[in-house]
Motif scaffolding. Structure first.
Motif, PDB file in Angstrom:
ATOM      1  N   SER A 191      -1.539   4.632  -5.058  1.00  0.00           N
ATOM      2  CA  SER A 191      -2.384   3.867  -4.150  1.00  0.00           C
ATOM      3  C   SER A 191      -3.337   2.942  -4.899  1.00  0.00           C
ATOM      4  O   SER A 191      -3.471   1.765  -4.561  1.00  0.00           O
ATOM      5  CB  SER A 191      -3.171   4.814  -3.242  1.00  0.00           C
ATOM      6  OG  SER A 191      -3.945   4.095  -2.336  1.00  0.00           O
ATOM      7  N   GLU A 192      -3.997   3.447  -5.923  1.00  0.00           N
ATOM      8  CA  GLU A 192      -4.973   2.644  -6.670  1.00  0.00           C
ATOM      9  C   GLU A 192      -4.313   1.453  -7.352  1.00  0.00           C
ATOM     10  O   GLU A 192      -4.863   0.341  -7.362  1.00  0.00           O
ATOM     11  CB  GLU A 192      -5.683   3.510  -7.705  1.00  0.00           C
ATOM     12  CG  GLU A 192      -6.751   2.767  -8.495  1.00  0.00           C
ATOM     13  CD  GLU A 192      -7.457   3.652  -9.506  1.00  0.00           C
ATOM     14  OE1 GLU A 192      -8.248   3.120 -10.292  1.00  0.00           O
ATOM     15  OE2 GLU A 192      -7.206   4.875  -9.517  1.00  0.00           O
ATOM     16  N   ARG A 238       0.860  -1.189   0.000  1.00  0.00           N
ATOM     17  CA  ARG A 238       0.000   0.000   0.000  1.00  0.00           C
ATOM     18  C   ARG A 238       0.892   1.233   0.000  1.00  0.00           C
ATOM     19  O   ARG A 238       2.063   1.187   0.395  1.00  0.00           O
ATOM     20  CB  ARG A 238      -0.932   0.012   1.209  1.00  0.00           C
ATOM     21  CG  ARG A 238      -0.249   0.028   2.553  1.00  0.00           C
ATOM     22  CD  ARG A 238      -1.267  -0.048   3.685  1.00  0.00           C
ATOM     23  NE  ARG A 238      -0.635  -0.141   4.991  1.00  0.00           N
ATOM     24  CZ  ARG A 238      -0.232   0.897   5.705  1.00  0.00           C
ATOM     25  NH1 ARG A 238      -0.423   2.134   5.244  1.00  0.00           N
ATOM     26  NH2 ARG A 238       0.342   0.727   6.880  1.00  0.00           N
ATOM     27  N   ALA A 239       0.329   2.327  -0.462  1.00  0.00           N
ATOM     28  CA  ALA A 239       1.075   3.573  -0.527  1.00  0.00           C
ATOM     29  C   ALA A 239       1.029   4.285   0.820  1.00  0.00           C
ATOM     30  O   ALA A 239       0.015   4.258   1.514  1.00  0.00           O
ATOM     31  CB  ALA A 239       0.502   4.472  -1.618  1.00  0.00           C
ATOM     32  N   ARG A 240       2.142   4.912   1.177  1.00  0.00           N
ATOM     33  CA  ARG A 240       2.160   5.684   2.419  1.00  0.00           C
ATOM     34  C   ARG A 240       1.123   6.795   2.369  1.00  0.00           C
ATOM     35  O   ARG A 240       0.473   7.097   3.378  1.00  0.00           O
ATOM     36  CB  ARG A 240       3.557   6.273   2.644  1.00  0.00           C
ATOM     37  CG  ARG A 240       3.674   7.102   3.913  1.00  0.00           C
ATOM     38  CD  ARG A 240       5.096   7.546   4.134  1.00  0.00           C
ATOM     39  NE  ARG A 240       5.973   6.425   4.452  1.00  0.00           N
ATOM     40  CZ  ARG A 240       6.108   5.908   5.669  1.00  0.00           C
ATOM     41  NH1 ARG A 240       5.409   6.392   6.675  1.00  0.00           N
ATOM     42  NH2 ARG A 240       6.931   4.914   5.870  1.00  0.00           N
ATOM     43  N   ARG A 241       0.946   7.388   1.187  1.00  0.00           N
ATOM     44  CA  ARG A 241      -0.086   8.414   1.000  1.00  0.00           C
ATOM     45  C   ARG A 241      -1.268   7.777   0.287  1.00  0.00           C
ATOM     46  O   ARG A 241      -1.206   7.501  -0.907  1.00  0.00           O
ATOM     47  CB  ARG A 241       0.456   9.580   0.176  1.00  0.00           C
ATOM     48  CG  ARG A 241       1.506  10.416   0.872  1.00  0.00           C
ATOM     49  CD  ARG A 241       2.036  11.495  -0.059  1.00  0.00           C
ATOM     50  NE  ARG A 241       0.937  12.214  -0.691  1.00  0.00           N
ATOM     51  CZ  ARG A 241       0.994  12.710  -1.935  1.00  0.00           C
ATOM     52  NH1 ARG A 241       2.058  12.522  -2.689  1.00  0.00           N
ATOM     53  NH2 ARG A 241      -0.041  13.358  -2.430  1.00  0.00           N
ATOM     54  N   PRO A 242      -2.372   7.529   0.970  1.00  0.00           N
ATOM     55  CA  PRO A 242      -3.500   6.823   0.353  1.00  0.00           C
ATOM     56  C   PRO A 242      -4.171   7.593  -0.775  1.00  0.00           C
ATOM     57  O   PRO A 242      -4.905   7.006  -1.568  1.00  0.00           O
ATOM     58  CB  PRO A 242      -4.468   6.605   1.525  1.00  0.00           C
ATOM     59  CG  PRO A 242      -4.084   7.631   2.538  1.00  0.00           C
ATOM     60  CD  PRO A 242      -2.607   7.817   2.393  1.00  0.00           C
ATOM     61  N   ASP A 243      -3.928   8.896  -0.874  1.00  0.00           N
ATOM     62  CA  ASP A 243      -4.562   9.689  -1.926  1.00  0.00           C
ATOM     63  C   ASP A 243      -3.676   9.807  -3.165  1.00  0.00           C
ATOM     64  O   ASP A 243      -4.008  10.539  -4.106  1.00  0.00           O
ATOM     65  CB  ASP A 243      -4.887  11.093  -1.406  1.00  0.00           C
ATOM     66  CG  ASP A 243      -3.636  11.856  -0.947  1.00  0.00           C
ATOM     67  OD1 ASP A 243      -2.630  11.184  -0.626  1.00  0.00           O
ATOM     68  OD2 ASP A 243      -3.672  13.087  -0.919  1.00  0.00           O
ATOM     69  N   SER A 244      -2.550   9.102  -3.189  1.00  0.00           N
ATOM     70  CA  SER A 244      -1.620   9.215  -4.306  1.00  0.00           C
ATOM     71  C   SER A 244      -2.076   8.366  -5.489  1.00  0.00           C
ATOM     72  O   SER A 244      -2.891   7.450  -5.360  1.00  0.00           O
ATOM     73  CB  SER A 244      -0.217   8.778  -3.879  1.00  0.00           C
ATOM     74  OG  SER A 244      -0.217   7.395  -3.585  1.00  0.00           O
TER      75      SER A 244
END
Length: 220
Positions: A195-196, A186-192
């Motif tokens: 992330s998808e 998963r991405a550290r920044r979920p809005d990046s």
């Protein structure tokens, strides 16, 4: 299955090929510009990587002569295929799949060489390394960080054709195993944007032809 010295592992629409680095491997004429001026060791690694990539493609019914390079150094395959190449000082590996089955593929190879302890902190947290050691059976403590590094390298290669993110840091991707047996990223920044893609990405660690191979796959 073995053909010459190359070891193959085949899956649904995907082949992974592993071989030793061969000093005698030849660079295709149209690929020579990609290694112009390079040292002999680098040329052998490049040629061996392209060689196993062509071998993997042939198991899927495709004959490839030359494999170019994209703007980020990623190998360029025909539209019908998607793939990735990696090498160490000893091994070259390629993972090639049908583009009808996979959106993106990333591969990295590890010769079970432990990382320097000073480097591990920049790659992953102790919790991430512990997860990898738990999921990848038989992992010695000194190799946990090395496999974690290799997994993240495979992830970076997998994302590049789609997202072309060049400035990713190892800490931008976090590894876990929510069910205790399946590695996920998963991405550290979920809005990046990353992330998808990571939500759809599958991770595997395999032992093939004497090398440890880390795969990152985004299926269709």
């Amino acid at each position: 299955m073995r053909l010459a010295e190359t070891t193959f592992a085949t899956y649904d629409g995907l082949t992974v090929a592993v071989d030793r680095i061969l000093r005698s491997a030849e660079v295709h004429a149209s690929e020579q510009c990609l290694v112009a001026g390079a040292q002999p060791v680098r040329i052998a690694q490049f040629a061996s990587g392209r060689r196993v990539a062509r071998a993997a493609a042939s198991t899927l019914g495709y004959v490839i002569e030359a494999i170019g390079s994209g703007p980020g150094g990623d190998p360029l395959f025909p539209d019908a295929l998607v793939g990735s190449i990696s090498h160490t000082r000893r091994h070259a590996v390629a993972a090639v799949g049908l583009s009808t089955h996979y959106r993106a593929i990333g591969v990295d190879v590890d010769d079970d060489r432990p990382l320097e302890p000073a480097a591990t902190g920049a790659i992953a947290s102790p919790a991430e390394i512990a997860v990898v050691m738990r999921v990848v059976s038989g992992t010695a403590p000194l190799l946990g960080a090395s496999i974690t590094f290799s997994l993240k390298e495979a992830i970076f290669k997998c994302q590049f054709p789609a997202l072309q993110l060049r400035d990713l840091d190892f800490r931008d991707v976090l590894l876990s195993a929510p069910d205790g047996v399946t590695l996920r990223a998963r991405a550290r920044r979920p809005d990046s944007r990353l992330s998808e893609l990571l939500v759809a990405m599958q991770l595997q660690v395999l032992k093939i032809g004497g090398a440890r191979v880390c795969l990152a796959l985004v299926p269709r």
